[in-house]
Design a protein around this motif. Structure first.
Motif, mmCIF file in Angstrom:
data_model
loop_
_atom_site.group_PDB
_atom_site.id
_atom_site.type_symbol
_atom_site.label_atom_id
_atom_site.label_comp_id
_atom_site.label_asym_id
_atom_site.label_seq_id
_atom_site.Cartn_x
_atom_site.Cartn_y
_atom_site.Cartn_z
ATOM 1 N N UNK A 1 62.220 35.025 25.994
ATOM 2 C CA UNK A 1 63.578 34.473 26.105
ATOM 3 C C UNK A 1 64.112 33.979 24.765
ATOM 4 N N UNK A 2 65.337 34.351 24.470
ATOM 5 C CA UNK A 2 66.021 33.843 23.284
ATOM 6 C C UNK A 2 66.145 32.327 23.401
ATOM 7 N N UNK A 3 65.845 31.636 22.323
ATOM 8 C CA UNK A 3 65.880 30.170 22.337
ATOM 9 C C UNK A 3 64.490 29.560 22.298
ATOM 10 N N UNK A 4 63.465 30.385 22.595
ATOM 11 C CA UNK A 4 62.104 29.829 22.708
ATOM 12 C C UNK A 4 61.249 30.104 21.473
ATOM 13 N N UNK A 5 61.873 30.479 20.367
ATOM 14 C CA UNK A 5 61.069 30.906 19.207
ATOM 15 C C UNK A 5 60.843 29.812 18.158
ATOM 16 N N UNK A 6 61.746 28.876 18.067
ATOM 17 C CA UNK A 6 61.594 27.853 17.030
ATOM 18 C C UNK A 6 60.804 26.655 17.532
ATOM 19 N N UNK A 7 60.704 25.660 16.667
ATOM 20 C CA UNK A 7 60.151 24.371 17.113
ATOM 21 C C UNK A 7 61.032 23.823 18.238
ATOM 22 N N UNK A 8 62.356 23.989 18.061
ATOM 23 C CA UNK A 8 63.329 23.603 19.080
ATOM 24 C C UNK A 8 64.276 24.771 19.357
#
Ligand SMILES: Cc1ncc(COP(=O)(O)O)c(C=O)c1O
Length: 381
Positions: A175-182
């Protein structure tokens, strides 16, 4: 008589929203927070596959909390995509830090790995790396996360993924949005999931979400009287709006399918016209096609993007230019900017020649025909 107005991306209310809102009313839980908020966080976290989610009153608030958690402060720099809405970068300034803008690459229109690499190299030479990098997923399509994250990891700099526009999109199946620290979502009125206004901060670091939750709820220490040892914010989502969000989430996949069909019809109508290029879909994932966006080559089309927008407006149809890059905004004048290549500023080209067409998931085929017809006539003129 004037035709009814066609909006760019109006709210699209489905069958569940009223039911959840009625639940909120029946329980007299009209206050901020409450069971609908908890359920919305839980259900959205489940949908995107993340451990922690915090419902807020805007996406901008979510970015602000993430920056504060990453200890961004005066004297710090934060790298941020240039081709985006100003809300991506305002919170950098709230924290007293300085933005550095990074250009797009032509494949996805999102942050250019080569520009980011040059920005990092120069920051390292100057002895001051950025405190965070904000990577934006534009118009519903994920940035090319693998090379961008590899660079951020190499320099040990945390990533905030601004997925305000890309809820429901994927990158390599995730899912897009789940790749960074936040990760950050927005539920503003024009977004694919709207609560009229709202946002969500997500992270797999549940302790970080806990801290952000504390700040966002006026930083109340655990005491019966109101006691505060830190500065807080009034950033939470209301229980009533969370109820709308829960209903919207149930219909999200259907709205993505509708937006993708709308893109497909525009594609069929325009893709073969010389001088028109639709925003490409990168092979690494699924775009939610929040907005259908295309560029117009004025030499080959005989008109500019702006002329098309004006003609559509005269027909009571709302269209918009592509985001004005933030390094060109008066409020960010003088800010550092790294181009995709020394001789190519992709975001400036996209701004000069791009336009967003009506893409509401409730857009009727006849309405879309009106839009297509109007664009075609403008081209012929
Ligand atoms: C890319 C992007 N970032 C941030 C925001 C800010 O979100 P909000 O309006 O919920 O504060 C928006 C949209 O509004 C956006 O499109």
């Amino acid at each position: 008589m004037m035709n009814p107005r066609i909006y760019l991306s109006p709210p699209h209310i489905g069958e569940y929203e009223q039911q959840f809102v009625a639940e909120a009313f029946a329980s007299n839980w009209i206050a901020p927070l409450g069971p609908q908020v908890d359920a919305f966080e839980h259900e959205l976290a489940g949908y995107v596959g993340i451990k922690g989610a915090l419902a807020l009153n805007s996406g901008t608030a979510a970015i602000h909390l993430a920056l504060r958690y990453l200890q961004v402060g005066p004297g710090d720099r934060v790298f941020c995509s240039s081709l985006t809405f100003s809300g991506s970068a305002y919170p950098i300034v709230y924290q007293g830090a300085e933005p550095v803008f990074i250009d797009s690459e032509p494949e996805s229109w999102n942050m250019s790995p080569s520009a980011l690499e040059r920005a990092f190299a120069e920051a390292e030479r100057s002895g001051k790396l950025p405190q965070a990098v904000i990577i934006v997923n534009l118009y519903g399509q994920s940035a090319d996360m693998a090379p961008l994250l590899a660079l951020c990891e190499r320099y040990g700099v945390p990533v905030i993924e601004d997925a305000a526009e890309s809820l429901g999109a994927t990158y390599q199946g995730k899912a897009s949005g789940t790749f960074g620290k936040f990760g950050v979502y927005s539920f503003n009125g024009n977004k694919i999931l709207t609560t009229s206004g709202g946002g969500m901060l997500i992270s797999d670091d549940v302790e970080a979400i806990k801290k952000a939750r504390f700040w966002s709820t006026q930083a109340r220490d655990p005491a019966r009287h109101y006691q505060h040892s830190e500065i807080g914010y009034n950033y939470r989502l209301s229980n009533v709006l969370a109820a709308i969000g829960r209903g919207q989430l149930r219909g999200l996949e259907g709205r993505i399918a509708a937006k993708r069909r709308i893109f497909e019809r525009y594609f069929q109508a325009f893709a073969t016209i010389p001088g028109i290029t639709l925003m490409p879909e990168a092979p690494y994932g699924r775009s939610n096609r929040w907005l259908t966006v295309l560029t117009i080559d004025p030499q080959r089309c005989g008109v500019t993007a702006n002329q098309i927008i004006e003609t559509l407006e005269a027909q009571n149809i709302e269209a918009r230019p592509v985001w004005k890059p933030l390094h060109l905004q008066p409020v960010f004048a003088g800010t550092a900017y790294y181009r995709h290549r020394e001789d190519d500023s992709v975001s400036e080209r996209l701004f000069a020649h791009g336009l967003c067409l009506p893409s509401g998931s409730n857009l009727q085929e006849e309405e879309q025909e009106r839009v297509i017809d109007c664009v075609r006539k403008t081209l012929r003129r």
